[in-house]
Scaffold this motif. Structure first.
Motif, PDB file in Angstrom:
ATOM      1  N   ARG A  57       0.845  -1.210   0.000  1.00 16.83           N
ATOM      2  CA  ARG A  57       0.000   0.000   0.000  1.00 16.83           C
ATOM      3  C   ARG A  57       0.875   1.253   0.000  1.00 16.83           C
ATOM      4  O   ARG A  57       0.584   2.237  -0.681  1.00 16.83           O
ATOM      5  CB  ARG A  57      -0.911   0.001   1.232  1.00 16.83           C
ATOM      6  CG  ARG A  57      -1.835   1.206   1.327  1.00 16.83           C
ATOM      7  CD  ARG A  57      -2.916   0.984   2.369  1.00 16.83           C
ATOM      8  NE  ARG A  57      -2.382   0.899   3.706  1.00 16.83           N
ATOM      9  CZ  ARG A  57      -2.459   1.875   4.617  1.00 16.83           C
ATOM     10  NH1 ARG A  57      -3.051   3.015   4.313  1.00 16.83           N
ATOM     11  NH2 ARG A  57      -1.975   1.709   5.819  1.00 16.83           N
ATOM     12  N   GLN A  58       1.977   1.188   0.743  1.00 16.46           N
ATOM     13  CA  GLN A  58       2.867   2.355   0.765  1.00 16.46           C
ATOM     14  C   GLN A  58       3.539   2.553  -0.590  1.00 16.46           C
ATOM     15  O   GLN A  58       3.793   3.686  -0.998  1.00 16.46           O
ATOM     16  CB  GLN A  58       3.934   2.190   1.859  1.00 16.46           C
ATOM     17  CG  GLN A  58       4.610   3.498   2.177  1.00 16.46           C
ATOM     18  CD  GLN A  58       5.561   3.390   3.338  1.00 16.46           C
ATOM     19  OE1 GLN A  58       6.468   2.573   3.332  1.00 16.46           O
ATOM     20  NE2 GLN A  58       5.370   4.229   4.345  1.00 16.46           N
ATOM     21  N   ARG A  59       3.771   1.474  -1.308  1.00 14.91           N
ATOM     22  CA  ARG A  59       4.341   1.594  -2.661  1.00 14.91           C
ATOM     23  C   ARG A  59       3.332   2.263  -3.601  1.00 14.91           C
ATOM     24  O   ARG A  59       3.696   3.144  -4.380  1.00 14.91           O
ATOM     25  CB  ARG A  59       4.720   0.202  -3.174  1.00 14.91           C
ATOM     26  CG  ARG A  59       5.356   0.204  -4.545  1.00 14.91           C
ATOM     27  CD  ARG A  59       5.834  -1.201  -4.913  1.00 14.91           C
ATOM     28  NE  ARG A  59       6.171  -1.280  -6.330  1.00 14.91           N
ATOM     29  CZ  ARG A  59       7.348  -0.962  -6.851  1.00 14.91           C
ATOM     30  NH1 ARG A  59       8.327  -0.566  -6.060  1.00 14.91           N
ATOM     31  NH2 ARG A  59       7.556  -1.051  -8.140  1.00 14.91           N
ATOM     32  N   ALA A  62       3.134   5.971  -2.646  1.00 14.18           N
ATOM     33  CA  ALA A  62       4.420   6.632  -2.351  1.00 14.18           C
ATOM     34  C   ALA A  62       4.448   8.030  -2.975  1.00 14.18           C
ATOM     35  O   ALA A  62       4.038   8.202  -4.125  1.00 14.18           O
ATOM     36  CB  ALA A  62       5.565   5.795  -2.909  1.00 14.18           C
ATOM     37  N   PRO A  63       4.917   9.029  -2.241  1.00 15.31           N
ATOM     38  CA  PRO A  63       4.948  10.382  -2.797  1.00 15.31           C
ATOM     39  C   PRO A  63       5.852  10.509  -4.013  1.00 15.31           C
ATOM     40  O   PRO A  63       5.676  11.424  -4.807  1.00 15.31           O
ATOM     41  CB  PRO A  63       5.473  11.240  -1.631  1.00 15.31           C
ATOM     42  CG  PRO A  63       6.013  10.287  -0.627  1.00 15.31           C
ATOM     43  CD  PRO A  63       5.377   8.962  -0.857  1.00 15.31           C
ATOM     44  N   GLN A 448       7.741   2.926 -12.474  1.00 16.35           N
ATOM     45  CA  GLN A 448       6.886   3.474 -11.409  1.00 16.35           C
ATOM     46  C   GLN A 448       7.619   4.483 -10.533  1.00 16.35           C
ATOM     47  O   GLN A 448       6.997   5.267  -9.832  1.00 16.35           O
ATOM     48  CB  GLN A 448       6.350   2.330 -10.537  1.00 16.35           C
ATOM     49  CG  GLN A 448       5.343   1.476 -11.278  1.00 16.35           C
ATOM     50  CD  GLN A 448       5.068   0.151 -10.631  1.00 16.35           C
ATOM     51  OE1 GLN A 448       5.710  -0.226  -9.660  1.00 16.35           O
ATOM     52  NE2 GLN A 448       4.119  -0.578 -11.187  1.00 16.35           N
ATOM     53  N   PHE A 449       8.955   4.430 -10.566  1.00 18.37           N
ATOM     54  CA  PHE A 449       9.740   5.328  -9.704  1.00 18.37           C
ATOM     55  C   PHE A 449      10.961   5.850 -10.473  1.00 18.37           C
ATOM     56  O   PHE A 449      11.395   5.251 -11.456  1.00 18.37           O
ATOM     57  CB  PHE A 449      10.210   4.587  -8.444  1.00 18.37           C
ATOM     58  CG  PHE A 449       9.072   4.254  -7.525  1.00 18.37           C
ATOM     59  CD1 PHE A 449       8.596   5.197  -6.617  1.00 18.37           C
ATOM     60  CD2 PHE A 449       8.447   3.020  -7.592  1.00 18.37           C
ATOM     61  CE1 PHE A 449       7.527   4.910  -5.794  1.00 18.37           C
ATOM     62  CE2 PHE A 449       7.372   2.722  -6.764  1.00 18.37           C
ATOM     63  CZ  PHE A 449       6.917   3.670  -5.871  1.00 18.37           C
ATOM     64  N   MET A 450      11.514   6.948  -9.987  1.00 17.52           N
ATOM     65  CA  MET A 450      12.694   7.541 -10.624  1.00 17.52           C
ATOM     66  C   MET A 450      13.941   6.780 -10.147  1.00 17.52           C
ATOM     67  O   MET A 450      14.712   7.231  -9.298  1.00 17.52           O
ATOM     68  CB  MET A 450      12.776   9.033 -10.274  1.00 17.52           C
ATOM     69  CG  MET A 450      13.859   9.791 -11.041  1.00 17.52           C
ATOM     70  SD  MET A 450      13.845   9.569 -12.833  1.00 17.52           S
ATOM     71  CE  MET A 450      12.382  10.487 -13.309  1.00 17.52           C
ATOM     72  N   PHE A 630      11.194  -1.736  -3.804  1.00 17.69           N
ATOM     73  CA  PHE A 630      10.861  -1.422  -2.408  1.00 17.69           C
ATOM     74  C   PHE A 630      11.981  -0.698  -1.654  1.00 17.69           C
ATOM     75  O   PHE A 630      11.824  -0.381  -0.484  1.00 17.69           O
ATOM     76  CB  PHE A 630      10.491  -2.689  -1.593  1.00 17.69           C
ATOM     77  CG  PHE A 630       9.391  -3.517  -2.187  1.00 17.69           C
ATOM     78  CD1 PHE A 630       8.072  -3.135  -2.048  1.00 17.69           C
ATOM     79  CD2 PHE A 630       9.669  -4.689  -2.871  1.00 17.69           C
ATOM     80  CE1 PHE A 630       7.047  -3.899  -2.597  1.00 17.69           C
ATOM     81  CE2 PHE A 630       8.652  -5.459  -3.420  1.00 17.69           C
ATOM     82  CZ  PHE A 630       7.336  -5.067  -3.276  1.00 17.69           C
ATOM     83  N   ASP A 631      13.132  -0.442  -2.309  1.00 17.92           N
ATOM     84  CA  ASP A 631      14.242   0.161  -1.554  1.00 17.92           C
ATOM     85  C   ASP A 631      13.870   1.538  -1.008  1.00 17.92           C
ATOM     86  O   ASP A 631      14.439   1.990  -0.025  1.00 17.92           O
ATOM     87  CB  ASP A 631      15.488   0.264  -2.443  1.00 17.92           C
ATOM     88  CG  ASP A 631      16.728   0.636  -1.649  1.00 17.92           C
ATOM     89  OD1 ASP A 631      16.907   0.054  -0.557  1.00 17.92           O
ATOM     90  OD2 ASP A 631      17.493   1.507  -2.079  1.00 17.92           O
TER      91      ASP A 631
END
Ligand code: SF4
Length: 735
Positions: A57-59, A62-63, A448-450, A630-631
């Motif tokens: 859920r936090q993923r 995530a901001p 999904q992330f930088m 998840f890091d």
């Protein structure tokens, strides 16, 4: 977190779709379009979520989630981007693809999609279909995680099935084993085969004895081990071969099993006894190589040969070393000559009937591979396409980009598209990959992330998580089928991988890519699968999420009741287990010998480089990450600190204490990271968990703790990734 009080809480089922390769059931609690809680399914023998699954859920929220298409504005790697529209992003990508195709040819485009996520619609097939329709591309070959094991299974059994048996059948084998040797395996942390720790615990209760062979005293060893045998990285094959020496000398081999089911034992015996090279592979010989005492090797060999059924649980991790395929082959030889192989369920289980309907997205052949001969080290069980010499080993993209045709690669590479992968972070020699990526004319990343990889991109397209789209887990060979329900609408402007391919196809003028929605595709797949597999209807499947689907008709191929193996049970040239492999012999490469052979790794302690860099680095998994996934999550960061484990002896001689900041370095780069001083790793070896995000300063020193800054961009002769073969030095730089 704001929760919509006007909506009733619902539970929607899915399976976790992370880079660990697991398939744990999830019960996702939702209010309106908001996930409020994630919990495990509580059914008996159902894989429970690990910390990563619980933190998903936090993923999602995530901001730092990427929610809009981005265009690079700064230099590559600086992470400076501006938001653009989907239309502009796709126009740019299509324009670059058309330009590169026209100027350099389709083969100039590399693409890699991680094989980890266990899903169907949004996996490699979605990209492969698009790129093949576009005229082709350079595809990778080889599995980052387990190419050594796959190669060994291919030459020994002629199939990948033995390798797959680790996850499919071994759990029950543990319960009937008197002795379990866990070789380089730490399932309490890695969760590979998510139910493994539960079955190990039950085996322990039933009285099984556990021996762990590993440079580290792992969490799994702490829970289960009766004995821990520390071993130097890259020397596993020597110890396994020395065990064979003891077994042969003491006549403990299973002659009937060898006679009936194998070929090549006599050649292997001649090598083990040193009849040809004059070097008997004695326990003393192996002790000098591995640091495992000769007496320990003798006892281990006797225990394995005389306590049947015994399980030799060989992890894929020691195979990720130079010549790692020889470790797997030596273990396979030992399983065969002791006869312990006959107790493995994969031999007696009926072959699963392959589902005729291919649930993967169908694709035309890749035009770039047309007419290309097979690679020299091709394995017959793989298809023509995967064996094609037009492909580049997945670990060698950086080398291929830097050297191109002049360096012996099939083409010069100008563009890369990376999907579902933090490639730069996760493959060997990060600084070399940075240099290679700097040379490319265009980089597309769907993410999904930088990540460190996304920072190198020209265009980043935002991908939604598996909880924001539909998918189905539908194995062709039968087994667990699962519906990945869409739990919430995609956040921001993120899209599923398949939706991205559909939109790009239209920009490229490819009108036959397919316009069905993800939901329609799932419905279509379930309808077609139901003709061959016993599945509930779509509505029931949506509610259940996870079912064991059985093919409607079983196919022959199982073993007779008496467990005798039919004389042509294996798709090898001989039809038998090949201790001396005809497939390997035909490759005709001294570094891929016909019989399992110990070969000293590059960067061993005998390498002159060891004077400068005297410590062997290993890069294990950490329970708070699935590779690099998840890091960035604070909940999981609280669990464990990224640190390098150093034995007390090595730490004392360098004045290092736990918590000190150290510099870990070699000629390939440097990492600054806290030290963890511990007796739980053998002297001379240091462990830096892989997956931490590369975060270099202006001098190129990494402060993120990325292990691959230090590993080497070189594959084993069979194609294996080799992150556990690297020499380093460490020094204290602060407290
Ligand atoms: S990340 Fe954890 S919960 Fe998700 S599949 Fe892997 S083991 Fe299961």
């Amino acid at each position: 977190m704001a929760v919509d009080a006007n909506h009733e809480e619902k539970i929607i089922r899915s399976i976790c779709s992370s880079h660990c390769g697991g398939t744990c059931e999830m019960k996702v609690h939702v209010r309106g379009n908001r996930i409020v809680r994630i919990e495990s399914d509580d059914g008996e023998y159902k894989p429970r979520l690990c910390a990563r699954g619980h933190a998903y859920r936090q993923r999602v929220y995530a901001p730092d989630r990427l929610l809009y298409p981005l265009k690079r504005t700064g230099v590559r790697g600086a992470g400076e981007f501006t938001r653009i529209s989907w239309d502009e992003a796709l126009e740019t990508v299509a324009g670059e693809m058309n330009r590169i195709k026209a100027r350099y040819g389709n083969a100039a485009m590399l693409h890699f999609c991680s094989m980890c996520d266990p899903h169907t619609l949004h996996h490699v097939g979605a990209f492969h279909r698009l790129l093949c329709q576009f005229g082709g591309y350079t595809a990778p070959w080889g599995f980052i995680s387990h190419e050594g094991a796959t190669f060994s299974a291919g030459v020994t059994y002629g199939t990948r099935r033995k390798f797959l048996s680790q996850s499919e059948h071994r759990l029950e084998e543990y319960l009937s084993s008197r002795l379990i040797i866990m070789w380089g395996w730490n399932p309490v942390t890695t969760e590979q085969g998510t139910l493994t720790p539960l079955f190990l615990a039950q085996s322990k209760e039933k009285g099984a004895r556990f021996i762990f062979v590993d440079p580290r005293y792992t969490d799994s060893a702490a829970v289960f081990a009766d004995q821990w045998i520390p071993i130097r990285p890259g020397t596993d094959g020597a110890v396994l071969i020395a065990m064979a020496y003891v077994i042969i000398q003491e006549n403990l081999q299973d002659r009937d099993f060898i006679e009936a089911n194998t070929i090549g034992f006599d050649q292997f015996k001649a090598y083990v006894l040193g009849l040809e090279d004059g070097a008997a592979k004695t326990p003393q010989w192996a002790e000098a190589i591995s640091s495992v005492p000769a007496a320990t090797i003798e006892n281990l060999a006797r225990a394995y040969a005389c306590n049947k059924p015994a399980t030799l649980a060989t992890s894929i991790s020691p195979g990720r070393t130079a010549y790692g395929e020889q470790y797997h082959r030596a273990a396979a030889a030992l399983e065969a000559i002791t006869g312990n192989l006959q107790f493995q369920n994969w031999l007696s289980a009926p072959k699963k009937k392959a589902v005729k309907f291919n649930p993967q997205l169908e694709s035309p052949p890749n035009p770039v591979e047309a007419g290309a001969p097979p690679r020299k080290n091709a394995l017959p069980f793989r298809g023509v396409s995967v064996n094609s010499s037009a492909r580049v080993n997945v670990s060698l993209f950086a080398d291929a980009i830097l050297k191109g045709k002049a360096g012996g690669y099939p083409h010069d590479y100008k563009m890369i598209w990376l999907s579902n992968t933090n490639y730069l972070n996760q493959l060997g020699e990060v600084n070399k990959t940075v240099k290679a990526f700097q040379q490319l004319e265009f980089i597309l990343v769907t993410e999904q992330f930088m990540t460190a990889t996304a920072k190198m991109a020209d265009i980043v397209l935002p991908v939604c998580t598996f909880l924001e789209r539909e998918d189905i887990l539908a194995p062709r060979g039968g087994g667990i089928y699962a519906l990945l329900n869409k739990v919430i609408e995609p956040l921001g402007e993120s899209k599923s991988q398949r939706q991205i391919c559909q939109a790009l196809a239209l920009k490229l003028g490819l009108t036959d890519y397919g316009d069905k929605t993800d939901g329609e595709m799932v419905e279509h797949i379930v309808t077609r699968l139901s003709e061959e597999v016993d599945l509930p209807d779509l509505d029931s499947l949506r509610k259940q999420g996870f079912v064991f689907g059985r093919p409607k008709k079983t196919e022959g191929g199982g073993q007779p009741e008496d467990k005798k193996i039919p004389p042509t049970a294996f798709p090898t040239p001989s039809g038998k287990i090949e201790i001396r492999s005809e497939i390997a012999a035909r490759i005709n490469d001294p570094l891929i010998p016909a019989i399992p052979t110990y070969m000293e790794t590059w960067e061993s302690l005998n390498d002159p480089l060891a004077v400068k860099y005297p410590l062997q680095l290993i890069t294990p998994h950490l329970k708070r990450r699935a590779h690099s996934q998840f890091d960035n999550l604070p909940w999981l960061r609280e669990l464990q600190t990224q640190a390098i484990s150093v034995n007390t002896v090595d730490a004392d001689s360098r004045g290092i204490r736990s918590g000190d900041l150290v510099r870990v370095f070699n000629d390939r780069g440097a990492v600054r990271i806290p030290a963890k001083v511990t007796e739980r790793i053998m002297p001379g070896v240091v462990a830096l968990p892989q997956g931490a995000w590369y975060s270099p300063d202006e001098n190129g020193i990494d402060y993120g703790g990325c292990a691959n800054v230090l590993t080497k961009n070189q594959i084993s002769p069979g194609g294996a990734f080799t992150p556990h073969t690297a020499l380093v030095q460490i020094e204290k730089v602060g407290q």
